[in-house]
Design a protein around this motif. Structure first.
Motif, short mmCIF file in Angstrom:
data_model
loop_
_atom_site.label_atom_id
_atom_site.label_comp_id
_atom_site.label_asym_id
_atom_site.label_seq_id
_atom_site.Cartn_x
_atom_site.Cartn_y
_atom_site.Cartn_z
N LYS A 47 46.16 45.74 73.90
CA LYS A 47 45.19 45.27 72.92
C LYS A 47 45.48 45.82 71.52
CE LYS A 47 41.56 46.89 74.97
NZ LYS A 47 40.16 47.24 75.28
N TYR A 48 46.18 46.96 71.49
CA TYR A 48 46.36 47.68 70.23
C TYR A 48 47.76 47.51 69.66
CZ TYR A 48 42.21 50.18 71.89
OH TYR A 48 40.96 50.50 72.36
N PHE A 49 47.82 47.53 68.31
CA PHE A 49 49.09 47.64 67.61
C PHE A 49 49.34 49.14 67.48
CE2 PHE A 49 52.01 45.28 64.66
CZ PHE A 49 52.81 46.36 64.32
N ARG A 50 50.27 49.68 68.26
CA ARG A 50 50.38 51.12 68.46
C ARG A 50 51.47 51.74 67.60
NH1 ARG A 50 50.44 48.13 72.80
NH2 ARG A 50 52.62 48.60 73.30
N VAL A 51 51.04 52.60 66.69
CA VAL A 51 51.94 53.40 65.86
C VAL A 51 51.54 54.85 66.08
CG1 VAL A 51 52.62 53.96 63.49
CG2 VAL A 51 52.22 51.58 64.15
N PRO A 52 52.49 55.78 66.20
CA PRO A 52 52.12 57.18 66.45
C PRO A 52 51.03 57.66 65.49
CG PRO A 52 54.48 56.95 66.62
CD PRO A 52 53.96 55.61 66.17
N GLY A 53 49.97 58.21 66.08
CA GLY A 53 48.88 58.75 65.29
C GLY A 53 47.75 57.79 65.02
N ASN A 54 47.96 56.48 65.22
CA ASN A 54 46.85 55.57 64.89
C ASN A 54 45.89 55.46 66.07
OD1 ASN A 54 47.79 53.55 66.67
ND2 ASN A 54 48.35 52.12 65.06
N SER A 55 44.77 54.79 65.83
CA SER A 55 43.69 54.80 66.82
C SER A 55 44.11 54.15 68.13
CB SER A 55 42.46 54.08 66.25
OG SER A 55 42.75 52.74 65.91
N GLY A 56 44.94 53.10 68.09
CA GLY A 56 45.38 52.44 69.31
C GLY A 56 46.33 53.30 70.12
N PHE A 57 47.24 53.98 69.44
CA PHE A 57 48.16 54.89 70.13
C PHE A 57 47.37 56.00 70.82
CE2 PHE A 57 51.03 58.40 70.64
CZ PHE A 57 52.30 57.87 70.78
N ASN A 58 46.44 56.61 70.09
CA ASN A 58 45.67 57.72 70.65
C ASN A 58 44.75 57.27 71.78
OD1 ASN A 58 46.97 59.23 68.76
ND2 ASN A 58 45.20 59.53 67.43
N ALA A 59 44.16 56.08 71.63
CA ALA A 59 43.31 55.56 72.70
C ALA A 59 44.11 55.36 73.98
CB ALA A 59 42.67 54.23 72.27
N SER A 60 45.36 54.95 73.84
CA SER A 60 46.23 54.75 75.01
C SER A 60 46.53 56.08 75.69
CB SER A 60 47.53 54.08 74.58
OG SER A 60 47.28 52.82 73.97
N ILE A 61 46.79 57.11 74.90
CA ILE A 61 47.05 58.44 75.45
C ILE A 61 45.83 58.94 76.23
CG2 ILE A 61 47.36 60.88 74.84
CD1 ILE A 61 49.96 59.42 74.62
N TYR A 62 44.64 58.79 75.65
CA TYR A 62 43.44 59.28 76.31
C TYR A 62 43.08 58.44 77.54
CZ TYR A 62 42.84 62.47 72.41
OH TYR A 62 43.02 63.48 71.49
N TYR A 63 43.46 57.18 77.53
CA TYR A 63 43.26 56.33 78.71
C TYR A 63 44.11 56.85 79.87
CZ TYR A 63 42.48 51.96 81.31
OH TYR A 63 42.11 51.03 82.26
N VAL A 64 45.36 57.19 79.58
CA VAL A 64 46.22 57.77 80.61
C VAL A 64 45.67 59.11 81.08
CG1 VAL A 64 48.52 58.74 81.05
CG2 VAL A 64 48.29 56.57 79.82
N GLU A 65 45.17 59.91 80.14
CA GLU A 65 44.58 61.20 80.53
C GLU A 65 43.46 61.01 81.54
OE1 GLU A 65 42.41 65.11 78.50
OE2 GLU A 65 42.08 63.11 77.66
N ASN A 66 42.62 60.02 81.32
CA ASN A 66 41.52 59.77 82.24
C ASN A 66 42.02 59.40 83.64
OD1 ASN A 66 38.64 59.51 82.70
ND2 ASN A 66 38.97 57.29 82.79
N ILE A 67 43.10 58.63 83.71
CA ILE A 67 43.71 58.28 85.00
C ILE A 67 44.21 59.54 85.70
CG2 ILE A 67 45.68 57.10 86.08
CD1 ILE A 67 45.40 54.95 83.88
N LEU A 68 44.87 60.40 84.95
CA LEU A 68 45.40 61.64 85.53
C LEU A 68 44.29 62.54 86.04
CD1 LEU A 68 48.16 62.49 82.87
CD2 LEU A 68 48.49 61.45 85.13
N LYS A 69 43.22 62.67 85.28
CA LYS A 69 42.10 63.53 85.69
C LYS A 69 41.46 63.01 86.97
CE LYS A 69 39.30 64.81 82.32
NZ LYS A 69 38.51 64.72 81.06
N LYS A 70 41.24 61.69 87.04
CA LYS A 70 40.66 61.11 88.24
C LYS A 70 41.57 61.28 89.46
CE LYS A 70 37.74 57.56 86.07
NZ LYS A 70 37.52 56.09 85.91
#
Length: 567
Positions: A47-70
């Motif tokens: 959904k996001y146009f992902r560039v390092p540091g932008n909101s879409g890139f960071n949202a993707s990182i935190y989405y993966v984090e949630n998968i790992l935690k679960k």
């Protein structure tokens, strides 16, 4: 003779044992990999146009984090061996501002329908492009058939919009010097078939902090604007909204700790940046599901990794290279690296094929027979760059086994470079790329979720995990089976090269040159066989050493026969 027969029988028994172990891993990964999970993650990220540091890139990182935690990974507090399943998010301040697109529109003044819009073409705004005023700008457009500095100097471009059939970055400085306010351009390679896929735009970038904005056009928009310009003077209304702001770069790293040699590891890497679904939301989604399944199998005690398995998501090449070079002691323990890049393609729609890009072997120098480079293009590989290792054949055979099981097409290409496997190779670590090419939607804004196949991601995930599980817990049986496999692959390759060289000599090629090709392939495989000694976790390699010696003798004997047969 009796000793040779006994040894061959022993080798056959060990090979069967190793094959059974691999089949057990296949059963676990085939039944456990949930392609719906991989697809859902891919759909979120794309959904996001992902560039390092932008909101879409960071949202993707935190989405993966949630998968790992679960899945049971716990956040690392001091070091990655403090728990069996750990993860960390590395945060680094960025030297330059990050960037993200918001909206854009180009209208031909007097027409009701826009020439092109961000809603349909999010790649129309190059990375680092600034904004116009909120109301946009209206100016005359000048079509340039010639784009040299001398030609531009003859034109009055002050306050105007420059349009050409070149990438706008090529004209940016010239247009700035001439007083233009913006540049429109076009840049689509032939393999994207722009005349067929007329709405595609490949994403690009421009110089940051420029006073002049640039925008990219699709083939359809370019042709329409050219036709309008041919009828006389026209004006365009252009509006661009982007965000440029300071941020921090995020990388997420997860580890499944090895029970015997935790400092030795297999590293998977998938880059987050780039705006596409296949490139590379599919890599992010596939790797996230691979990590989730690994945690599940570990906690159920269905796998007991003896070496560490690492999963990494970040900025392409940058994050992987940093992971390797910033900690020299950790780098010494990285035994294999694998990049997942563009792994989810629905090949019926994209036209691509699943590929394993090999580490540099002689096919990267002498590309002939059924070997061929992709449209990405050959790398500048010389004999000193060759990287003999069993990893090429080991991974390819695992993928072929899954291909046979799932009716999945598996191919390979000689080394070309350009993704997260290259930092491994540059640090003398075996590294391979799983990807797809040629893709007519490569880097375009038509690379969206409808071009992604959940089944394709599952096949890649199964193959990657089965190979990794086999290697991180490899024993003598696994190693001796690999010796047999690599020897057979070597003999098959030498036979192929011998036939190709015979044909080449018949067509006038020099015998000495053809013999050199055969000899180089033989040496590559002999050296690759030698690397199998380090495969077993436990250093009891007497059998492995004997198997390697036996296989090497066979390869060298057959090589001598082929060399003598080239006249």
């Amino acid at each position: 003779m009796k000793i040779k027969i006994l040894f061959a029988l022993l080798l056959a028994g060990l090979t069967t044992y190793a094959q059974n172990t691999t089949q057990e891993y296949f059963k676990l990964t085939r039944s456990g990999f949930n392609e719906k999970n991989a697809y859902e993650t891919t759909a979120f990220v794309e959904k996001y146009f992902r560039v390092p540091g932008n909101s879409g890139f960071n949202a993707s990182i935190y989405y993966v984090e949630n998968i790992l935690k679960k899945a049971g990974f716990v956040q690392q507090k001091q070091n990655e061996v403090e728990a069996p399943l750990t993860y960390r998010i590395e945060k680094r301040p960025m030297k330059n501002n990050t960037w993200e697109p918001v909206d854009a529109n180009i209208d031909i003044v007097g027409e009701t329908q826009p020439l092109i819009s961000f809603k349909t073409n999010r790649n129309m705004i190059p990375i680092n492009c600034g904004s116009t005023t909120a109301d946009g700008v209206t100016a005359e457009v000048v079509f340039l058939e010639k784009t040299s500095a001398a030609d531009l100097a003859k034109l009055d471009l002050k306050g105007k919009i420059v349009f050409s059939e070149n990438h706008p970055s090529r004209l940016l400085q010239l247009a700035t010097n001439a007083g233009a306010i913006g540049v429109l351009g076009y840049a689509m390679p032939r393999y994207t078939q722009p005349e067929v896929h007329q709405t595609s735009i490949q994403f690009g970038s421009m110089k940051a902090n420029s006073e002049v904005w640039t925008l990219l056009l699709s083939f359809a928009a370019k042709e329409k604007l050219k036709a309008a310009c041919s009828k006389g003077s026209i004006k365009l209304k252009v509006s661009i909204q982007t965000k440029i702001y300071p941020s921090e770069e995020l990388t997420i790293v997860a580890n499944v700790k090895g029970s015997i040699k935790p400092d030795e590891r297999f590293v998977f890497s998938a880059h987050v940046q780039e705006p596409g679904a296949n490139d590379n939301a599919s890599g992010v989604g596939t790797l996230a599901e691979m990590a989730r399944l690994t945690a599940e199998l570990y906690q159920a005690k269905k796998i007991v990794p003896q070496r560490t398995l690492t999963f990494l998501w970040g900025d392409e090449i940058v994050s992987t290279r940093r992971y390797i070079v910033e900690d020299t002691s950790r780098a010494k323990g990285i035994m294999w690296g694998m990049s997942l890049d563009m792994v989810g393609e629905d090949t019926k729609k994209t036209g691509g094929s699943f590929l394993i890009e090999k580490m540099p072997d002689p096919s990267a120098i002498w590309t002939r027979g059924t070997d061929k480079h992709t449209e990405w293009g050959a790398g500048n590989v010389t004999e000193k760059d060759l990287f003999p290792h069993y990893f090429n054949d080991f991974i390819f055979d695992i993928c072929k086994a899954q291909g046979k099981f799932a009716n999945w097409t598996v191919n390979f290409n000689p080394f070309e470079g350009g993704s997260d496997h290259t930092p491994f190779l540059q640090s003398k670590i075996p590294g391979l790329l799983m990807w797809h090419f040629t893709d007519v939607f490569y880097h375009t804004d038509n690379d969206r979720i409808d071009k992604v196949s959940a089944v394709e991601m599952k096949n890649v995930g199964i193959s990657g995990l089965t190979a990794a599980y086999s290697l991180i817990s490899a024993d003598e049986q696994t190693a001796t089976a690999t010796v047999s496999q690599v020897k057979n692959d070597a003999l098959a390759r030498l036979k192929t090269e011998f036939e190709l060289s015979k044909d080449a000599i018949a067509k006038g090629k020099a015998v000495t040159d053809e013999k050199h090709i055969i000899a180089t392939w033989s040496k590559w495989y002999v050296d690759a066989l030698a690397t199998i000694n380090k495969m077993p976790v436990k250093a009891e390699t007497t059998r492995v050493g004997s198997a390697i010696k036996f296989a090497t003798n066979e390869v060298e004997k057959q090589t001598k026969i082929y060399l003598e047969g080239l006249k």
